[in-house]
Structure formats: structure tokens, C-alpha cells
Design a protein around this motif. Structure first.
Motif, PDB file in Angstrom:
ATOM      1  N   CYS A 185       0.869  -1.174   0.000  1.00 55.53           N
ATOM      2  CA  CYS A 185       0.000   0.000   0.000  1.00 55.53           C
ATOM      3  C   CYS A 185       0.910   1.229   0.000  1.00 55.53           C
ATOM      4  O   CYS A 185       1.768   1.352   0.871  1.00 55.53           O
ATOM      5  CB  CYS A 185      -0.904  -0.005   1.225  1.00 55.53           C
ATOM      6  SG  CYS A 185      -2.076  -1.380   1.229  1.00 55.53           S
ATOM      7  N   ARG A 207      -1.821   7.653  -4.501  1.00 53.94           N
ATOM      8  CA  ARG A 207      -2.946   6.713  -4.485  1.00 53.94           C
ATOM      9  C   ARG A 207      -3.760   6.795  -5.770  1.00 53.94           C
ATOM     10  O   ARG A 207      -4.052   7.881  -6.255  1.00 53.94           O
ATOM     11  CB  ARG A 207      -3.864   6.995  -3.297  1.00 53.94           C
ATOM     12  CG  ARG A 207      -3.194   6.790  -1.966  1.00 53.94           C
ATOM     13  CD  ARG A 207      -4.136   7.168  -0.838  1.00 53.94           C
ATOM     14  NE  ARG A 207      -3.498   7.007   0.461  1.00 53.94           N
ATOM     15  CZ  ARG A 207      -4.056   7.349   1.605  1.00 53.94           C
ATOM     16  NH1 ARG A 207      -5.280   7.858   1.618  1.00 53.94           N
ATOM     17  NH2 ARG A 207      -3.413   7.159   2.736  1.00 53.94           N
ATOM     18  N   ARG A 208      -4.128   5.611  -6.309  1.00 51.50           N
ATOM     19  CA  ARG A 208      -5.044   5.526  -7.444  1.00 51.50           C
ATOM     20  C   ARG A 208      -6.358   4.970  -6.929  1.00 51.50           C
ATOM     21  O   ARG A 208      -6.393   3.877  -6.365  1.00 51.50           O
ATOM     22  CB  ARG A 208      -4.469   4.601  -8.535  1.00 51.50           C
ATOM     23  CG  ARG A 208      -3.338   5.245  -9.313  1.00 51.50           C
ATOM     24  CD  ARG A 208      -2.875   4.445 -10.523  1.00 51.50           C
ATOM     25  NE  ARG A 208      -3.679   3.274 -10.834  1.00 51.50           N
ATOM     26  CZ  ARG A 208      -3.273   1.996 -10.691  1.00 51.50           C
ATOM     27  NH1 ARG A 208      -2.085   1.730 -10.227  1.00 51.50           N
ATOM     28  NH2 ARG A 208      -4.075   1.001 -11.020  1.00 51.50           N
ATOM     29  N   ASN A 209      -7.416   5.703  -7.129  1.00 50.73           N
ATOM     30  CA  ASN A 209      -8.719   5.386  -6.572  1.00 50.73           C
ATOM     31  C   ASN A 209      -9.195   3.990  -6.971  1.00 50.73           C
ATOM     32  O   ASN A 209      -9.141   3.601  -8.119  1.00 50.73           O
ATOM     33  CB  ASN A 209      -9.742   6.436  -7.018  1.00 50.73           C
ATOM     34  CG  ASN A 209     -10.985   6.424  -6.174  1.00 50.73           C
ATOM     35  OD1 ASN A 209     -11.118   5.631  -5.245  1.00 50.73           O
ATOM     36  ND2 ASN A 209     -11.901   7.308  -6.491  1.00 50.73           N
ATOM     37  N   CYS A 210      -9.685   3.246  -5.980  1.00 49.41           N
ATOM     38  CA  CYS A 210     -10.196   1.895  -6.198  1.00 49.41           C
ATOM     39  C   CYS A 210     -11.635   1.780  -5.702  1.00 49.41           C
ATOM     40  O   CYS A 210     -12.240   0.730  -5.819  1.00 49.41           O
ATOM     41  CB  CYS A 210      -9.293   0.899  -5.462  1.00 49.41           C
ATOM     42  SG  CYS A 210      -9.746  -0.825  -5.636  1.00 49.41           S
ATOM     43  N   CYS A 215     -13.835  -2.187   0.570  1.00 45.88           N
ATOM     44  CA  CYS A 215     -12.601  -1.883  -0.135  1.00 45.88           C
ATOM     45  C   CYS A 215     -11.668  -3.096  -0.135  1.00 45.88           C
ATOM     46  O   CYS A 215     -11.151  -3.493  -1.178  1.00 45.88           O
ATOM     47  CB  CYS A 215     -11.919  -0.686   0.528  1.00 45.88           C
ATOM     48  SG  CYS A 215     -10.345  -0.226  -0.214  1.00 45.88           S
ATOM     49  N   LYS A 264     -12.525  -5.864  -2.395  1.00 47.60           N
ATOM     50  CA  LYS A 264     -12.123  -5.608  -3.781  1.00 47.60           C
ATOM     51  C   LYS A 264     -10.629  -5.868  -3.987  1.00 47.60           C
ATOM     52  O   LYS A 264     -10.129  -5.789  -5.094  1.00 47.60           O
ATOM     53  CB  LYS A 264     -12.404  -4.146  -4.158  1.00 47.60           C
ATOM     54  CG  LYS A 264     -13.871  -3.807  -4.283  1.00 47.60           C
ATOM     55  CD  LYS A 264     -14.060  -2.349  -4.648  1.00 47.60           C
ATOM     56  CE  LYS A 264     -13.656  -2.116  -6.079  1.00 47.60           C
ATOM     57  NZ  LYS A 264     -14.031  -0.816  -6.617  1.00 47.60           N
ATOM     58  N   CYS A 295      -8.185  -4.063  -2.394  1.00 42.44           N
ATOM     59  CA  CYS A 295      -7.481  -2.783  -2.370  1.00 42.44           C
ATOM     60  C   CYS A 295      -7.061  -2.400  -0.952  1.00 42.44           C
ATOM     61  O   CYS A 295      -7.427  -3.050   0.013  1.00 42.44           O
ATOM     62  CB  CYS A 295      -8.370  -1.701  -2.979  1.00 42.44           C
ATOM     63  SG  CYS A 295      -8.710  -2.014  -4.723  1.00 42.44           S
ATOM     64  N   CYS A 300      -9.772   4.450  -0.467  1.00 38.40           N
ATOM     65  CA  CYS A 300      -9.706   3.084  -0.984  1.00 38.40           C
ATOM     66  C   CYS A 300      -8.881   3.174  -2.267  1.00 38.40           C
ATOM     67  O   CYS A 300      -9.264   3.874  -3.205  1.00 38.40           O
ATOM     68  CB  CYS A 300     -11.113   2.546  -1.270  1.00 38.40           C
ATOM     69  SG  CYS A 300     -11.123   0.871  -1.933  1.00 38.40           S
ATOM     70  N   PHE A 301      -7.728   2.506  -2.285  1.00 36.28           N
ATOM     71  CA  PHE A 301      -6.806   2.691  -3.402  1.00 36.28           C
ATOM     72  C   PHE A 301      -6.055   1.409  -3.722  1.00 36.28           C
ATOM     73  O   PHE A 301      -5.961   0.496  -2.910  1.00 36.28           O
ATOM     74  CB  PHE A 301      -5.826   3.835  -3.096  1.00 36.28           C
ATOM     75  CG  PHE A 301      -5.163   3.729  -1.746  1.00 36.28           C
ATOM     76  CD1 PHE A 301      -3.908   3.180  -1.623  1.00 36.28           C
ATOM     77  CD2 PHE A 301      -5.813   4.192  -0.597  1.00 36.28           C
ATOM     78  CE1 PHE A 301      -3.300   3.081  -0.376  1.00 36.28           C
ATOM     79  CE2 PHE A 301      -5.209   4.100   0.640  1.00 36.28           C
ATOM     80  CZ  PHE A 301      -3.954   3.536   0.762  1.00 36.28           C
ATOM     81  N   TYR A 302      -5.548   1.359  -4.960  1.00 38.29           N
ATOM     82  CA  TYR A 302      -4.844   0.181  -5.450  1.00 38.29           C
ATOM     83  C   TYR A 302      -3.468   0.023  -4.808  1.00 38.29           C
ATOM     84  O   TYR A 302      -2.831   1.003  -4.433  1.00 38.29           O
ATOM     85  CB  TYR A 302      -4.669   0.255  -6.971  1.00 38.29           C
ATOM     86  CG  TYR A 302      -5.952   0.095  -7.730  1.00 38.29           C
ATOM     87  CD1 TYR A 302      -6.504  -1.152  -7.925  1.00 38.29           C
ATOM     88  CD2 TYR A 302      -6.611   1.201  -8.248  1.00 38.29           C
ATOM     89  CE1 TYR A 302      -7.695  -1.308  -8.620  1.00 38.29           C
ATOM     90  CE2 TYR A 302      -7.809   1.050  -8.956  1.00 38.29           C
ATOM     91  CZ  TYR A 302      -8.337  -0.206  -9.128  1.00 38.29           C
ATOM     92  OH  TYR A 302      -9.508  -0.356  -9.812  1.00 38.29           O
TER      93      TYR A 302
END
Length: 99
Positions: free
Chosen positions: A54, A61-64, A74, A77, A79, A91-93
Motif C-alpha cells: 500500500c 494513491r489511485r482510486n479503487c 474496499c 475488492k 485494495c 480506498c486505493f490500489y
């Protein structure tokens, strides 16, 4: 990487053609080692070892997710979730890094 070419001769998967040169083999992204007679000299490297982390930088951060997503949703998924700071995705990748 050199460690990706440390493959036991009996575990080598052929990556070239008979008589391929070391330069041609390496140009194809393969490993070359002619020290084991009867085994492939041009062979596929071991896959790179990677891990998911993380990112620490909130601005990387890239939005997930979506506004109001819960930590459980989250993580379901696959993430990362951190409910801080404001103004960045919570919540991010993951980032994929080589070990």
C-alpha cells in the motif's frame, strides 16, 4: 537480474533454437549458460518475485473505490484502505514492487 538465471539444468525450459548465440538468447530476454551438456543452454528465466504494498504517499494513491466505501468493501475488492487524510482516495490500489 542475474538471480533469475539460477535455474538447475534439469529444470531449464528451452527458450531458443539449436545453435543460438549467447547474444541472441539474451536479446530474446532469456538466460544463457553452456556449462551443462545435454541441457538447454538458452532457457527461460525464473519469474520475478513481486509483492503488493500500500503506497505511503497519499498523493500516489489511485482510486479503487467510491465515496463512502467501507474498509470491508474496499478490502473485499483487494485494495488498500486508509481513512486519512482528507482530499485523497481512502480506498486505493496496491503498488507492485520487485523483491
Amino acid at each position: 537480474a542475474r538471480c533469475q538465471c539460477k535455474v538447475a539444468p534439469r529444470d531449464r525450459r528451452n527458450c531458443g533454437y539449436p545453435g543460438i548465440s549467447a547474444a541472441e538468447c539474451k536479446k530474446a530476454g532469456c538466460c544463457f549458460n553452456a556449462s551443462a551438456p545435454g541441457m538447454p543452454w538458452c532457457f527461460a528465466p525464473k519469474p520475478k518475485k513481486v509483492k503488493k504494498i500500500c503506497p505511503n504517499d497519499p498523493h500516489a494513491r489511485r482510486n479503487c473505490g467510491f465515496p463512502g466505501i467501507t474498509a470491508k468493501e474496499c478490502e473485499r475488492k483487494g485494495c488498500c484502505f486508509r481513512a486519512y487524510p482528507a482530499g485523497v482516495p481512502w480506498c486505493f490500489y496496491h503498488h507492485i514492487v520487485e523483491e
